[in-house]
Enzyme design. Structure first.
Site, PDB file in Angstrom:
ATOM      1  N   LEU A  58       0.827  -1.222   0.000  1.00  0.00           N
ATOM      2  CA  LEU A  58       0.000   0.000   0.000  1.00  0.00           C
ATOM      3  C   LEU A  58       0.855   1.264   0.000  1.00  0.00           C
ATOM      4  O   LEU A  58       1.956   1.297   0.542  1.00  0.00           O
ATOM      5  CB  LEU A  58      -0.967   0.011   1.188  1.00  0.00           C
ATOM      6  CG  LEU A  58      -0.452   0.081   2.625  1.00  0.00           C
ATOM      7  CD1 LEU A  58      -0.045   1.477   3.040  1.00  0.00           C
ATOM      8  CD2 LEU A  58      -1.533  -0.435   3.561  1.00  0.00           C
ATOM      9  N   CYS A  63       9.351   4.274   3.835  1.00  0.00           N
ATOM     10  CA  CYS A  63       9.594   2.997   3.142  1.00  0.00           C
ATOM     11  C   CYS A  63      10.760   3.036   2.171  1.00  0.00           C
ATOM     12  O   CYS A  63      11.778   2.386   2.394  1.00  0.00           O
ATOM     13  CB  CYS A  63       8.327   2.568   2.411  1.00  0.00           C
ATOM     14  SG  CYS A  63       7.025   2.111   3.559  1.00  0.00           S
TER      15      CYS A  63
HETATM   16  C1  UDX Z   1       5.942   3.214  -1.229  1.00  0.00           C
HETATM   17  C2  UDX Z   1       5.523   2.205  -2.309  1.00  0.00           C
HETATM   18  O1  UDX Z   1       4.919   2.892  -3.403  1.00  0.00           O
HETATM   19  C3  UDX Z   1       4.538   1.210  -1.725  1.00  0.00           C
HETATM   20  O2  UDX Z   1       4.212   0.242  -2.705  1.00  0.00           O
HETATM   21  C4  UDX Z   1       5.167   0.552  -0.520  1.00  0.00           C
HETATM   22  O3  UDX Z   1       4.249  -0.337   0.094  1.00  0.00           O
HETATM   23  C5  UDX Z   1       5.623   1.580   0.497  1.00  0.00           C
HETATM   24  O4  UDX Z   1       6.508   2.523  -0.134  1.00  0.00           O
HETATM   25  P1  UDX Z   1       4.836   5.384  -0.122  1.00  0.00           P
HETATM   26  O5  UDX Z   1       6.078   5.495   0.701  1.00  0.00           O
HETATM   27  O6  UDX Z   1       3.511   5.545   0.548  1.00  0.00           O
HETATM   28  O7  UDX Z   1       4.786   3.947  -0.863  1.00  0.00           O
HETATM   29  O8  UDX Z   1       4.918   6.507  -1.248  1.00  0.00           O
HETATM   30  P2  UDX Z   1       5.090   6.590  -2.833  1.00  0.00           P
HETATM   31  O9  UDX Z   1       3.831   7.018  -3.437  1.00  0.00           O
HETATM   32  O10 UDX Z   1       5.733   5.371  -3.374  1.00  0.00           O
HETATM   33  O11 UDX Z   1       6.114   7.819  -2.938  1.00  0.00           O
HETATM   34  C6  UDX Z   1       7.415   7.716  -2.361  1.00  0.00           C
HETATM   35  C7  UDX Z   1       8.178   8.975  -2.559  1.00  0.00           C
HETATM   36  O12 UDX Z   1       8.568   9.115  -3.924  1.00  0.00           O
HETATM   37  C8  UDX Z   1       7.454  10.266  -2.195  1.00  0.00           C
HETATM   38  O13 UDX Z   1       8.348  11.098  -1.478  1.00  0.00           O
HETATM   39  C9  UDX Z   1       7.115  10.876  -3.545  1.00  0.00           C
HETATM   40  O14 UDX Z   1       7.041  12.277  -3.481  1.00  0.00           O
HETATM   41  C10 UDX Z   1       8.280  10.419  -4.392  1.00  0.00           C
HETATM   42  N1  UDX Z   1       7.986  10.321  -5.831  1.00  0.00           N
HETATM   43  C11 UDX Z   1       7.039   9.456  -6.285  1.00  0.00           C
HETATM   44  C12 UDX Z   1       8.709  11.102  -6.733  1.00  0.00           C
HETATM   45  O15 UDX Z   1       9.581  11.884  -6.341  1.00  0.00           O
HETATM   46  N2  UDX Z   1       8.450  10.990  -8.076  1.00  0.00           N
HETATM   47  C13 UDX Z   1       7.517  10.149  -8.561  1.00  0.00           C
HETATM   48  O16 UDX Z   1       7.344  10.098  -9.781  1.00  0.00           O
HETATM   49  C14 UDX Z   1       6.770   9.361  -7.645  1.00  0.00           C
END
Ligand code: UDX
Length: 463
Positions: A154, A268
């Site tokens: 998630l 994460c």
């Molecule tokens: C992540 C994984 O997506 C999820 O599957 C796992 O279970 C837990 O870790 P999460 O930490 O909730 O989920 O956030 P996510 O939406 O993956 O974004 C992570 C980070 O990457 C954020 O800081 C976001 O701003 C950054 N991000 C995301 C980018 O900088 N660029 C992008 O294109 C996408």
């Protein structure tokens, strides 16, 4: 079916509520009495869209309860999910499994008869073997307790939806156990989801453990890949957003998770790639994952690049400047500030002598607690009062859709720095602002601005 969920943080509380939503009888367990009291009264101790409703609805229906008592948990049902945190160790890159080991030991000590323990936390490969050995020792090898691993994918901000409508369900079981019933039991737990067509993938423990960390390593790599390209764009004059749009049309690449900007943070991705690399080292195959160090470094360089960009925009020094930082959460739709790029930058600017004022729609309490020396305002407009620079560091919708006029008379200088490449740069430039986007050379060129809009649209279509 009756089940417990041990650990009621972002993962566990969501899982407990969603299992109840599927019609199961669920007991949430946590050692934090204050957290349990809040959940039991129907309020969620963190911000997660839609979760309050699911919690309240299922408490009212009598399907969801909470306790701190492991004796009660052991007697409640035969299926026990474990969703405790596995943070980074204080003195190394490896995962800290203390909470996980304690939870399993505590639970097993109270179990009588046959039970299934289902791990959901993200763990290094090999953890199941180690836990199973401990369970065997505690139960004198009587085989009454089966262990399965069912990683959780998630995303914060979409946790309820991701739990009830996952892309796939992965279940790892003991490859040595001939009488394993974990896969069929969990298929029954997730019956409603599986009937909706969600793929159900069963495999051995090690593969299931690796699936989760590999998925996160891939996502982190994708983000750092586009951020590395944005470093090239900065010096060569390219537009990384137009580039991401163009390569993203190739179905083999895909446009999602190719948004360049301030990079990834949260509870994460950063700790998972480090723990994965640390585990590879322990296994003697560190070189296989040496690229994850580069992924981490590219990601961290984005924060330094933003600080440098703000300094340049402030004629070389931020000393004594008023800087508004819009965003404190590591991403929008969350109040989670763990390893937040926005706050890392705010703190750096503050250390360099800037007066930094932060506003975030949901993460203010958490941010204040961890960064008491920063200033906090109760709106974007208030944060921007007399600002020499306004930085959009987390792409909350209210910042993305903010009209420049809302801030124009508030700031002392019309300088906006778009660290998430999420604003309509043309609108800001047309309103007389100096618009600069992280990852762009010669900010303000029409070519750059044209494509910033498409990044915003892309992000909205993504969610
Ligand atoms: C992540 C994984 O997506 C999820 O599957 C796992 O279970 C837990 O870790 P999460 O930490 O909730 O989920 O956030 P996510 O939406 O993956 O974004 C992570 C980070 O990457 C954020 O800081 C976001 O701003 C950054 N991000 C995301 C980018 O900088 N660029 C992008 O294109 C996408």
């Amino acid at each position: 079916m009756k089940m417990t969920v041990i650990g009621c943080g972002y993962l566990g509380a969501t899982h407990a509520a969603c299992m109840a939503e599927l019609g199961h009888d669920v007991l949430g367990v946590d050692v934090d009495a204050a957290k349990i009291e809040m959940l039991a009264s129907g309020s969620v101790p963190f911000f997660e869209p839609g979760l309050d409703d699911v919690v309240r609805r299922n408490i009212a229906a009598g399907r969801l309860r909470f306790t701190t008592d492991f004796t009660e948990a052991a007697a409640f049902g035969k299926i026990h999910f474990i969703g405790v945190g596995t943070p980074q160790q204080a003195a190394s890159d490896a995962a800290d499994l203390t909470a996980l080991r304690t939870a399993v030991r505590e639970l097993v000590g109270h179990l009588r008869g046959r039970h299934l323990i289902v791990g959901k936390s993200t763990v290094p490969v090999g953890t199941c073997v180690e836990l199973a050995d401990e369970i065997a020792a505690l139960t004198r090898n009587n085989g009454s307790i089966e262990l399965a691993w069912n990683p959780e994918f998630l995303r914060e901000g979409f946790a309820v939806d991701d739990t009830l409508r996952p892309d796939r369900i992965v279940v790892g079981t003991d490859p040595r156990r001939a009488d394993s019933t974990a896969a069929s039991t969990l298929a029954a737990v997730y019956r409603e989801i599986l009937d909706g067509g969600t793929p159900y993938l069963t495999m051995d423990w090690a593969t299931a453990e690796l699936v989760k960390v590999s998925a996160n390593a891939f996502l982190a790599t994708k983000i750092s890949f586009i951020n590395a390209i944005s470093e090239i764009c900065e010096v060569a004059g390219g537009d990384v957003t137009a580039l991401a749009d163009a390569i993203g049309h190739d179905a083999r690449i895909g446009r999602r998770f190719l948004n360049a900007g301030l990079g990834f943070g949260g509870g994460c991705l950063p700790k998972d790639i480090r723990a994965f690399a640390a585990r590879a080292d322990e296994l003697g195959v560190g070189s296989a994952l040496s690229f994850l160090r580069a992924v981490d470094e590219v990601n961290m360089r984005r924060r330094a690049a933003l600080v440098a960009m703000v300094e340049r925009a402030c004629d070389g020094s931020v000393l004594g400047r008023n800087i508004a930082v819009l965003g404190a959460a590591f991403k929008p739709e969350s109040d989670d500030i763990r390893d937040s790029p926005a706050l890392a930058v705010a703190a750096q600017l503050s250390l360099r002598g800037a007066r930094v004022t932060v506003f975030d729609p949901k993460a203010m309490d958490n941010a204040r607690r961890v960064f008491p020396t920063l200033r906090f305002a109760d709106s974007a407009v208030a944060a921007a009062r007399a600002a020499d620079a306004v930085i959009v560091a987390t792409e909350w919708a209210e910042f993305v859709h903010m009209a420049p006029a809302e801030l124009t008379d508030t700031v002392s200088r019309r300088l906006i720095i778009d660290a998430r490449r999420c604003l309509d740069g043309r609108a800001w430039a047309d309103a007389g602002w100096d618009y600069r986007a992280l990852g762009t050379a010669g900010a303000g060129s029409s070519q750059v601005i044209t494509h910033v809009v498409s990044a915003t649209e892309e992000r909205e279509s993504m969610v």
